[in-house]
Design a protein around this motif. Structure first.
Motif, PDB file in Angstrom:
ATOM      1  N   THR A   1      -8.967  89.740  31.720  1.00  0.00           N
ATOM      2  CA  THR A   1      -9.340  90.764  32.695  1.00  0.00           C
ATOM      3  C   THR A   1      -8.312  91.887  32.662  1.00  0.00           C
ATOM      4  O   THR A   1      -7.106  91.645  32.796  1.00  0.00           O
ATOM      5  CB  THR A   1      -9.416  90.175  34.119  1.00  0.00           C
ATOM      6  OG1 THR A   1     -10.376  89.118  34.140  1.00  0.00           O
ATOM      7  CG2 THR A   1      -9.829  91.245  35.122  1.00  0.00           C
TER       8      THR A   1
ATOM      9  N   SER B   1      -4.874  99.742  31.821  1.00  0.00           N
ATOM     10  CA  SER B   1      -5.868 100.819  31.776  1.00  0.00           C
ATOM     11  C   SER B   1      -5.239 102.206  31.686  1.00  0.00           C
ATOM     12  O   SER B   1      -5.933 103.186  31.402  1.00  0.00           O
ATOM     13  CB  SER B   1      -6.764 100.757  33.020  1.00  0.00           C
ATOM     14  OG  SER B   1      -6.027 101.050  34.199  1.00  0.00           O
TER      15      SER B   1
ATOM     16  N   LEU C   1      -9.871 100.865  27.881  1.00  0.00           N
ATOM     17  CA  LEU C   1     -10.104  99.747  28.786  1.00  0.00           C
ATOM     18  C   LEU C   1      -9.977 100.222  30.226  1.00  0.00           C
ATOM     19  O   LEU C   1      -9.053 100.962  30.574  1.00  0.00           O
ATOM     20  CB  LEU C   1      -9.088  98.634  28.528  1.00  0.00           C
ATOM     21  CG  LEU C   1      -9.155  97.959  27.150  1.00  0.00           C
ATOM     22  CD1 LEU C   1      -8.027  96.947  27.010  1.00  0.00           C
ATOM     23  CD2 LEU C   1     -10.503  97.298  26.935  1.00  0.00           C
TER      24      LEU C   1
ATOM     25  N   GLU D   1     -12.315  95.354  33.699  1.00  0.00           N
ATOM     26  CA  GLU D   1     -13.178  95.016  32.571  1.00  0.00           C
ATOM     27  C   GLU D   1     -12.720  93.684  31.991  1.00  0.00           C
ATOM     28  O   GLU D   1     -11.534  93.331  32.066  1.00  0.00           O
ATOM     29  CB  GLU D   1     -13.102  96.091  31.484  1.00  0.00           C
ATOM     30  CG  GLU D   1     -14.055  97.250  31.677  1.00  0.00           C
ATOM     31  CD  GLU D   1     -14.184  98.108  30.423  1.00  0.00           C
ATOM     32  OE1 GLU D   1     -15.315  98.237  29.912  1.00  0.00           O
ATOM     33  OE2 GLU D   1     -13.161  98.638  29.970  1.00  0.00           O
TER      34      GLU D   1
ATOM     35  N   PHE E   1     -12.859  91.148  28.519  1.00  0.00           N
ATOM     36  CA  PHE E   1     -13.181  90.981  27.104  1.00  0.00           C
ATOM     37  C   PHE E   1     -12.509  89.717  26.583  1.00  0.00           C
ATOM     38  O   PHE E   1     -11.487  89.272  27.114  1.00  0.00           O
ATOM     39  CB  PHE E   1     -12.696  92.180  26.282  1.00  0.00           C
ATOM     40  CG  PHE E   1     -13.396  93.461  26.604  1.00  0.00           C
ATOM     41  CD1 PHE E   1     -14.629  93.764  26.040  1.00  0.00           C
ATOM     42  CD2 PHE E   1     -12.828  94.370  27.495  1.00  0.00           C
ATOM     43  CE1 PHE E   1     -15.284  94.946  26.347  1.00  0.00           C
ATOM     44  CE2 PHE E   1     -13.472  95.554  27.807  1.00  0.00           C
ATOM     45  CZ  PHE E   1     -14.711  95.843  27.233  1.00  0.00           C
TER      46      PHE E   1
ATOM     47  N   GLU F   1     -12.357  89.797  20.731  1.00  0.00           N
ATOM     48  CA  GLU F   1     -12.723  91.212  20.733  1.00  0.00           C
ATOM     49  C   GLU F   1     -11.485  92.092  20.869  1.00  0.00           C
ATOM     50  O   GLU F   1     -11.398  93.169  20.269  1.00  0.00           O
ATOM     51  CB  GLU F   1     -13.719  91.504  21.860  1.00  0.00           C
ATOM     52  CG  GLU F   1     -15.145  91.102  21.545  1.00  0.00           C
ATOM     53  CD  GLU F   1     -15.658  91.760  20.275  1.00  0.00           C
ATOM     54  OE1 GLU F   1     -15.642  93.004  20.192  1.00  0.00           O
ATOM     55  OE2 GLU F   1     -16.047  91.043  19.343  1.00  0.00           O
TER      56      GLU F   1
ATOM     57  N   PHE G   1     -17.404  98.332  19.838  1.00  0.00           N
ATOM     58  CA  PHE G   1     -16.721  97.681  20.968  1.00  0.00           C
ATOM     59  C   PHE G   1     -17.568  97.950  22.208  1.00  0.00           C
ATOM     60  O   PHE G   1     -18.186  98.989  22.313  1.00  0.00           O
ATOM     61  CB  PHE G   1     -15.316  98.268  21.135  1.00  0.00           C
ATOM     62  CG  PHE G   1     -14.448  97.526  22.108  1.00  0.00           C
ATOM     63  CD1 PHE G   1     -13.854  96.325  21.756  1.00  0.00           C
ATOM     64  CD2 PHE G   1     -14.208  98.021  23.387  1.00  0.00           C
ATOM     65  CE1 PHE G   1     -13.033  95.636  22.638  1.00  0.00           C
ATOM     66  CE2 PHE G   1     -13.389  97.351  24.271  1.00  0.00           C
ATOM     67  CZ  PHE G   1     -12.802  96.149  23.904  1.00  0.00           C
ATOM     68  N   ARG G   2     -17.600  97.013  23.126  1.00  0.00           N
ATOM     69  CA  ARG G   2     -18.521  97.049  24.266  1.00  0.00           C
ATOM     70  C   ARG G   2     -19.972  97.024  23.758  1.00  0.00           C
ATOM     71  O   ARG G   2     -20.770  97.913  24.027  1.00  0.00           O
ATOM     72  CB  ARG G   2     -18.318  98.303  25.128  1.00  0.00           C
ATOM     73  CG  ARG G   2     -17.017  98.360  25.895  1.00  0.00           C
ATOM     74  CD  ARG G   2     -16.983  99.530  26.871  1.00  0.00           C
ATOM     75  NE  ARG G   2     -15.688  99.632  27.501  1.00  0.00           N
ATOM     76  CZ  ARG G   2     -14.657 100.286  26.967  1.00  0.00           C
ATOM     77  NH1 ARG G   2     -14.795 100.895  25.798  1.00  0.00           N
ATOM     78  NH2 ARG G   2     -13.500 100.336  27.588  1.00  0.00           N
ATOM     79  N   THR G   3     -20.281  95.993  23.030  1.00  0.00           N
ATOM     80  CA  THR G   3     -21.602  95.898  22.409  1.00  0.00           C
ATOM     81  C   THR G   3     -22.731  95.802  23.425  1.00  0.00           C
ATOM     82  O   THR G   3     -23.889  96.080  23.088  1.00  0.00           O
ATOM     83  CB  THR G   3     -21.660  94.675  21.476  1.00  0.00           C
ATOM     84  OG1 THR G   3     -21.261  93.497  22.208  1.00  0.00           O
ATOM     85  CG2 THR G   3     -20.723  94.864  20.288  1.00  0.00           C
ATOM     86  N   ASN G   4     -22.428  95.417  24.652  1.00  0.00           N
ATOM     87  CA  ASN G   4     -23.474  95.322  25.687  1.00  0.00           C
ATOM     88  C   ASN G   4     -23.716  96.648  26.398  1.00  0.00           C
ATOM     89  O   ASN G   4     -24.643  96.766  27.209  1.00  0.00           O
ATOM     90  CB  ASN G   4     -23.117  94.247  26.727  1.00  0.00           C
ATOM     91  CG  ASN G   4     -23.092  92.850  26.116  1.00  0.00           C
ATOM     92  OD1 ASN G   4     -23.876  92.563  25.206  1.00  0.00           O
ATOM     93  ND2 ASN G   4     -22.215  91.997  26.615  1.00  0.00           N
ATOM     94  N   ALA G   5     -22.885  97.629  26.099  1.00  0.00           N
ATOM     95  CA  ALA G   5     -23.037  98.939  26.738  1.00  0.00           C
ATOM     96  C   ALA G   5     -24.193  99.708  26.122  1.00  0.00           C
ATOM     97  O   ALA G   5     -24.611  99.445  24.994  1.00  0.00           O
ATOM     98  CB  ALA G   5     -21.742  99.742  26.612  1.00  0.00           C
TER      99      ALA G   5
ATOM    100  N   PRO H   1     -22.208 101.749  22.745  1.00  0.00           N
ATOM    101  CA  PRO H   1     -20.952 101.077  22.389  1.00  0.00           C
ATOM    102  C   PRO H   1     -19.931 102.054  21.805  1.00  0.00           C
ATOM    103  O   PRO H   1     -20.303 103.046  21.165  1.00  0.00           O
ATOM    104  CB  PRO H   1     -21.389 100.051  21.330  1.00  0.00           C
ATOM    105  CG  PRO H   1     -22.854  99.854  21.570  1.00  0.00           C
ATOM    106  CD  PRO H   1     -23.362 101.177  22.042  1.00  0.00           C
TER     107      PRO H   1
END
Length: 312
Positions: free
Chosen positions: A84, A90, A99, A103, A105, A109, A201-205, A208
Motif C-alpha cells: 500500500t 507518492s 503512485l 494505491e 500493487f 508489479e 502499469f495499472r492494467t485495470n485502469a 494504463p
C-alpha cells in the motif's frame, strides 16, 4: 551602538545552516571509466579507469533488485504480496509511475516498475515494505555490497537521485558495479525484469500507464537483455549492459559519459569487443515447427510474450 550590539548578538545566536555543497561533476568524454568482461569466467577483457569513483545514479537500482530477489528466496517477502503506497512514497520525484497514496500493487508489479520505468516511487515503496524504512533498506544494500566485495562502494539512497541538503551522494566504481552485475546474472530471474522494453502499469485502469525502458540497447543491439541505465547532471550517463550470443554472455560497464549517445556507442563497442575476444560455443540445433501464425510482440526481451496476429 547598544542597538547594533544587540542585533549582532541575535544574528550570531541564530542556528547556522550551511548551503549544500555543490556536487563535484564526475563525467568525462567519452566516459569516466569502463570495462568489459566474460560473464562465465569473470575475466576482464578490457578496462579503462575501472576503479574511478563515480555516481551510479539509477544504475544502483540493480542493488535494489538483488536485495529484493534474495529476500524473496528467503521467504521474507513474496512476489504476490501487496504494497500500500504511503504519503511519502507518492511525493518522490524523477522517473516514476506516479503512485498515489493508498494505491495498492504487488511486489511483482513494483519490481517491473523499478526496472522498466526506473521508477523512484516504486523503489521507495519496495524499500519501506522490505526494509521497514528507507534507511533500513540502504543498510541492507551496503551489507550486500560488502558481501560481494564492493570495497569502493557506499550507498546513501534507495533510488540514486542527486543528494538533497545535508545528504551525501551514492558512490561506486565500474569494477565494483561489475561484481553486482555478475551476482545478478547468476540468477535465472534477473533478465525477466531487465529485458523488458515496454510494459503497461495499472492494467485495470481505463488508460494504463505505459512504462518504457531507458536502455536503448535492448532494441538496437542483438542479444542485449539488460541491465540498467542511470543519469543525473553531475553523474553523467552510465550503463551496465549485457548481451548473449552463440552461448557467450558479455557484460560492459560505462560510467560517467557526458552524452547518452556516446555512452550507448561505447557500450556497444565494448560488448562487440567482448564477443570478438571470446570463442563462440557450439549450440545444439533445435528443429522448430513452422509457425501457424505470424507472432506480434507485446513487451520485449525475456519479459515479453507473443500472441498470434489476426489472419489477414
Amino acid at each position: 551602538m547598544k542597538k547594533c550590539l544587540v542585533v549582532l548578538f541575535l544574528v550570531c545566536s541564530l542556528p547556522f545552516h550551511s548551503a549544500p555543497a555543490k556536487l563535484v561533476v564526475k563525467s568525462a568524454d567519452p566516459y569516466l571509466g569502463a570495462l568489459v568482461l566474460d560473464v562465465e569466467t569473470g575475466k576482464v577483457i578490457f578496462e579503462d579507469n575501472a576503479d574511478v569513483a563515480a555516481y551510479p545514479a539509477s544504475v544502483l537500482k540493480l542493488m535494489d533488485l538483488l536485495v529484493i530477489l534474495e529476500k524473496i528466496d528467503e521467504g521474507v517477502v513474496k512476489p504476490d504480496d501487496m504494497i500500500t503506497v504511503d504519503a511519502e512514497t507518492s511525493k518522490i520525484g524523477g522517473s516514476q509511475v506516479y503512485l498515489a497514496e493508498k494505491e495498492v500493487f504487488s511486489v511483482e508489479e513494483m519490481l517491473y516498475a523499478l526496472m522498466v520505468q526506473s521508477a523512484n516511487d516504486a523503489a521507495t515503496a519496495l524499500a519501506i515494505h522490505i526494509g521497514g524504512s528507507k534507511e533500513g533498506f540502504v543498510q541492507l544494500m551496503n551489507e550486500k555490497a560488502r558481501q560481494l566485495g564492493m570495497k569502493s562502494t557506499l550507498f546513501q539512497s534507495i533510488h540514486g537521485l542527486p543528494p538533497g541538503k545535508g545528504q551525501e551522494p551514492d558512490v561506486t566504481t565500474p569494477r565494483d558495479l561489475s561484481l553486482l552485475c555478475l551476482a545478478l546474472l547468476k540468477r535465472t530471474d534477473t533478465l525477466k525484469y531487465t529485458s523488458v522494453i515496454e510494459r503497461p502499469f495499472r492494467t485495470n485502469a481505463k488508460e494504463p500507464f505505459i512504462m518504457r525502458n531507458h536502455n536503448h540497447l535492448l532494441s538496437s543491439y542483438a542479444g542485449c537483455d539488460g541491465l540498467k541505465t542511470g543519469f543525473f547532471s553531475a553523474a553523467g550517463f552510465s550503463i551496465a549492459a549485457t548481451a548473449q550470443r552463440n552461448g557467450v554472455r558479455v557484460l560492459a560497464i560505462v560510467m560517467g559519459s557526458v552524452n547518452r549517445k556516446v555512452r550507448d556507442a561505447k557500450a556497444t563497442e565494448l560488448l562487440s569487443k567482448g564477443f570478438m575476444a571470446i570463442p563462440r560455443k557450439s549450440q545444439p540445433v533445435e528443429k522448430k515447427a513452422a509457425p501457424t501464425a505470424k507472432p506480434a510482440r507485446i513487451g520485449a526481451g525475456a519479459g515479453f510474450f507473443e500472441a498470434p496476429s489476426p489472419t489477414p
